[in-house]
Design a protein around this motif. Structure first.
Motif, PDB file in Angstrom:
ATOM      1  N   UNK A 139      40.648  62.399 -13.363  1.00 14.25           N
ATOM      2  CA  UNK A 139      39.579  62.791 -14.333  1.00 14.25           C
ATOM      3  C   UNK A 139      38.302  63.335 -13.534  1.00 14.25           C
ATOM      4  N   UNK A 140      38.078  64.465 -13.983  1.00 16.04           N
ATOM      5  CA  UNK A 140      36.744  64.965 -13.007  1.00 16.04           C
ATOM      6  C   UNK A 140      35.506  65.299 -13.908  1.00 16.04           C
ATOM      7  N   UNK A 141      34.415  65.198 -13.231  1.00 17.88           N
ATOM      8  CA  UNK A 141      33.249  65.278 -13.860  1.00 17.88           C
ATOM      9  C   UNK A 141      32.916  66.632 -13.762  1.00 17.88           C
ATOM     10  N   UNK A 149      37.862  59.148 -11.570  1.00 21.90           N
ATOM     11  CA  UNK A 149      38.619  58.065 -11.196  1.00 21.90           C
ATOM     12  C   UNK A 149      40.041  58.573 -11.172  1.00 21.90           C
ATOM     13  N   UNK A 150      41.006  58.093 -10.800  1.00 23.00           N
ATOM     14  CA  UNK A 150      42.370  58.321 -10.696  1.00 23.00           C
ATOM     15  C   UNK A 150      43.261  57.183 -11.224  1.00 23.00           C
ATOM     16  N   UNK A 170      37.109  63.448 -29.328  1.00 22.98           N
ATOM     17  CA  UNK A 170      36.516  62.463 -28.455  1.00 22.98           C
ATOM     18  C   UNK A 170      36.738  63.068 -26.981  1.00 22.98           C
ATOM     19  N   UNK A 171      35.643  62.539 -26.221  1.00 22.20           N
ATOM     20  CA  UNK A 171      35.795  62.781 -24.632  1.00 22.20           C
ATOM     21  C   UNK A 171      36.229  61.926 -23.917  1.00 22.20           C
ATOM     22  N   UNK A 172      36.678  60.841 -24.531  1.00 25.44           N
ATOM     23  CA  UNK A 172      37.487  59.859 -23.799  1.00 25.44           C
ATOM     24  C   UNK A 172      38.640  59.362 -23.956  1.00 25.44           C
ATOM     25  N   UNK A 173      39.360  60.195 -24.881  1.00 23.54           N
ATOM     26  CA  UNK A 173      40.959  60.043 -24.889  1.00 23.54           C
ATOM     27  C   UNK A 173      41.684  61.131 -24.502  1.00 23.54           C
ATOM     28  N   UNK A 174      42.739  61.006 -23.506  1.00 22.85           N
ATOM     29  CA  UNK A 174      43.884  62.037 -23.522  1.00 22.85           C
ATOM     30  C   UNK A 174      45.199  61.340 -23.499  1.00 22.85           C
ATOM     31  N   UNK A 175      46.359  62.275 -23.469  1.00 22.42           N
ATOM     32  CA  UNK A 175      47.737  61.736 -23.600  1.00 22.42           C
ATOM     33  C   UNK A 175      48.369  62.458 -22.524  1.00 22.42           C
ATOM     34  N   UNK A 189      33.946  54.932 -18.511  1.00 26.23           N
ATOM     35  CA  UNK A 189      33.267  55.655 -17.501  1.00 26.23           C
ATOM     36  C   UNK A 189      32.253  54.493 -16.773  1.00 26.23           C
ATOM     37  N   UNK A 190      31.587  53.613 -17.467  1.00 22.15           N
ATOM     38  CA  UNK A 190      30.857  52.563 -16.809  1.00 22.15           C
ATOM     39  C   UNK A 190      31.672  51.889 -15.419  1.00 22.15           C
ATOM     40  N   UNK A 191      32.794  51.493 -15.794  1.00 23.48           N
ATOM     41  CA  UNK A 191      33.733  51.059 -14.727  1.00 23.48           C
ATOM     42  C   UNK A 191      34.357  51.936 -13.957  1.00 23.48           C
ATOM     43  N   UNK A 192      34.279  53.511 -14.222  1.00 22.14           N
ATOM     44  CA  UNK A 192      35.079  54.241 -13.471  1.00 22.14           C
ATOM     45  C   UNK A 192      36.518  54.034 -13.400  1.00 22.14           C
ATOM     46  N   UNK A 193      37.085  53.665 -14.473  1.00 25.02           N
ATOM     47  CA  UNK A 193      38.616  53.351 -14.719  1.00 25.02           C
ATOM     48  C   UNK A 193      39.114  54.169 -15.809  1.00 25.02           C
ATOM     49  N   UNK A 194      40.347  54.414 -15.831  1.00 28.87           N
ATOM     50  CA  UNK A 194      41.358  54.797 -17.008  1.00 28.87           C
ATOM     51  C   UNK A 194      42.183  53.849 -17.401  1.00 28.87           C
ATOM     52  N   UNK A 195      42.394  53.573 -18.786  1.00 33.59           N
ATOM     53  CA  UNK A 195      43.309  52.688 -19.082  1.00 33.59           C
ATOM     54  C   UNK A 195      44.374  53.186 -19.856  1.00 33.59           C
TER      55      UNK A 195
END
Length: 620
Positions: A139-141, A149-150, A170-175, A189-195
């Motif tokens: 994910x790039x800003x 993060x990756x 929403x900007x926080x979800x993708x598939x 975003x605060x923890x710079x992680x994707x779950x």
């Protein structure tokens, strides 16, 4: 691009007039811009921006290898494109500013290939998916133009992820989805992680070919290689329904678009375009198009949409009457030859794998297509009277077609043993000279009803690559990849002179005054030879890398053009032997190049199927 030109010679840029080409193999490569006025699509290493209502074109150039995916942000401000590269090297993602048509940033992390790209709905983030050698999702800003993060895209015991699609709200979800893997990701975003969360499809094992997200994020749809569609719920991560139960889509569901009014537009690998609805997915409206469908893009809400196919056709379809209009076509294989009819620049003809096409020069439209299935056309020429197109084919036949209708006029069977590789006509329209893969040069007499072999000239040891005839039809020169060029006497039908060089000759030209010829080939040298005794006058260094495949000289003989495997079009001063102009734009090897009669344009064709038209830099 490793094409440094010597600093002492200040070389001007050739002006690119138009490009005919579209790479239909890029999944979802054809996009309609949100301004509803432009189509954006890849061709080789370039991204083209084509105005829908006018001929206007812009080119985004920055990739050093083929573009493999494309994405446009919802607002239309940004375009992102990813490329393939060599094993182990980093593949770049380029972020472009749409309004200024220029490069904003190069994002490089992935190795080998960028598989897919998607923007978040408010242009905050870009998510990218690496190819099979890379296997990560990043994910790039967009504001910082930096990676947030990756993570590895798929689990250990499943195949690669090949598609990514962002939520529409929403900007926080993708598939991401791919071979046996469907995952819904949440960005923290605060923890710079994707779950990631795996989606459960129960007993169904599917390889995903395409994805589509509903406008309100209530569901997302996955098209599979099996030819059915899975409807998933992104909140519960469960399969809602799947279909059609019978009559699945042949060759897989290669592209899906969700419409605002409900329902889906589905394109199959067999070229079927269908409008259907969940849960039955039975076709409500359908049309058959040419070539497997690789992209469907909506113009506005979807009252009108554009479809791109593997055979490089672009169609416009109005939703209400569901009828297709072909708006752009081009070659989808390497273009082997280009030729202008005698004395006019209004038309030109090109040939590629199985077809010959005649184009209208100023509007880039295809006027005629002549198809011979499963054969390859190696060369074409117009008879000087304009009444036939003579073509050379790899099945050893010479075929002649009428240029208006494409009707087959005659065939010369078994003209050569290992395919016909080069062809030329005399200006009195009574003879055709052909060269073959075995190295023979044959002279044919063309009558009203008959075609007769006049002489077979056996000197070359390897395939004949180019034939040019002198204006008075008494002499011709043939270039061969056995390292010889032979000047033949067409009256006595024997050899006049032989030129030897340590190269595979690819192209040859007579100087208009016909006392000199210029040749070039795989040793990258351009050589001037005396016709009278076959002695070399001078040699120029033609390019820094790769063979020179195409060459043409103006009618006055003051300038000539070359093109080859360095992807550059070069204009040379004949007497000085200096490059005066260079054209950058091709992304494949240039196979042939011609200057139009009247010196208006230079047209060059390349191995990636592109035809480029350049403005000729000098006024004649």
């Amino acid at each position: 691009m490793d094409n440094k030109i010597s600093p002492e010679a200040q070389v001007a840029e050739l002006e690119l007039d138009a490009v005919i080409g579209f790479n239909g193999h890029v999944p979802a490569g054809l996009k309609c811009h949100p301004d509803q006025e432009h189509l954006i699509y890849p061709l080789g290493c370039t991204v083209l921006i084509q105005a829908i209502n006018t001929q206007g074109q812009n080119f985004l150039q920055g990739h050093n290898n083929n573009v493999s995916c494309l994405a446009i942000s919802k607002s239309g401000e940004y375009i992102a494109s990813g490329q393939v590269t060599f094993m182990g090297f980093k593949a770049d993602i380029i972020l472009w500013d749409y309004k200024k048509r220029k490069l904003l940033a190069r994002l490089s992390l992935h190795k080998g290939k960028i598989e897919a790209l998607a923007f978040s709905p408010n242009d905050l983030y870009l998510v990218s998916l690496g190819g099979p050698d890379d296997g990560s999702v990043v994910v790039w800003s967009i504001a910082k133009r930096d990676a947030i993060c990756g993570s590895p895209a798929a689990g250990l015991n499943v195949g690669n992820a090949t598609h990514v699609i962002f939520s529409r709200c929403q900007d926080e979800m993708f598939v991401t989805a791919g071979n046996g893997t469907i995952r819904v990701w949440e960005l923290d975003l605060p923890n710079r992680k994707i779950w990631p969360t795996e989606c459960q499809t129960g007993q169904m094992k599917r390889i995903v070919m395409s994805t589509g997200m509903a406008d309100d994020d209530s569901f997302f749809y996955l098209g599979t290689t099996t030819g059915d569609i899975l409807k998933m719920n992104p909140r519960t991560r469960l399969l809602t329904d799947a279909g059609p139960a019978k009559d699945k889509f042949s060759l897989g569901v290669s592209t899906i678009r969700c419409l605002k009014m409900g329902g889906l537009l589905v394109g199959s690998g067999a070229g079927l375009l269908v409008f259907c609805k969940s849960p039955s997915y039975k076709p409500i409206k359908k049309i058959q198009l040419q070539g497997g469908i690789t992209s469907i893009t909506l113009r506005g809400e979807g009252h009108q949409f554009f479809v791109g196919t593997e055979e490089s056709h672009i169609y416009r379809v109005n939703f209400t009457d569901f009828k297709e209009t072909l708006i752009a076509t081009c070659h989808f294989d390497a273009v082997e030859d280009i030729v202008f009819p005698f004395g006019t620049a209004e038309l030109f003809a090109t040939c590629a794998k199985k077809d010959i096409r005649v184009w209208h020069t100023s509007s880039n439209r295809e006027l005629l297509r002549i198809t011979v299935p499963n054969m390859t056309c190696h060369g074409i020429d117009f008879m000087k009277d304009g009444k036939s197109i003579i073509s050379a084919w790899n099945d050893g036949k010479i075929r002649a077609f009428a240029p208006e209708t494409g009707r087959l006029m005659y065939v010369i069977n078994n003209a050569h043993r290992i395919g016909v590789t080069a062809i030329a006509t005399t200006s009195d329209c009574k003879r055709v000279i052909s060269g073959g893969g075995e190295g023979e040069v044959r002279v044919w007499q063309i009558g009203c009803q008959t075609q007769k072999l006049e002489e077979a000239l056996k000197e070359h040891k390897s395939l004949v690559s180019c034939i040019r005839v002198k204006r008075n039809n008494e002499e011709c020169v043939t270039a061969s990849s056995d390292g010889t060029c032979i000047i033949w006497d067409l009256v006595r039908l024997r050899r006049n002179q032989m030129i030897l060089a340590n190269t595979l000759f690819q192209c040859v030209c007579y100087h208009p005054e016909e006392f000199q010829i210029i040749t070039s080939g795989t040793d990258r040298k351009i050589a001037y030879w005396e016709v009278f005794d076959g002695s070399v006058i001078r040699e120029l260094e033609g390019s820094l890398s790769g063979s020179i495949n195409g060459m043409d000289i103006t009618q006055e003989g003051t300038h000539f053009v070359t093109g080859g495997n360095d992807h550059l079009v070069k204009v040379w001063d004949y007497n000085e032997g200096e490059v005066t102009h260079v054209g950058v734009g091709h992304s494949g090897n240039i196979t042939r190049i011609r200057i139009s009669p009247g010196n208006q344009y230079i047209v060059s064709v390349s191995a990636d199927g592109a035809i480029l038209r350049w403005k000729y830099p000098y006024t004649s």
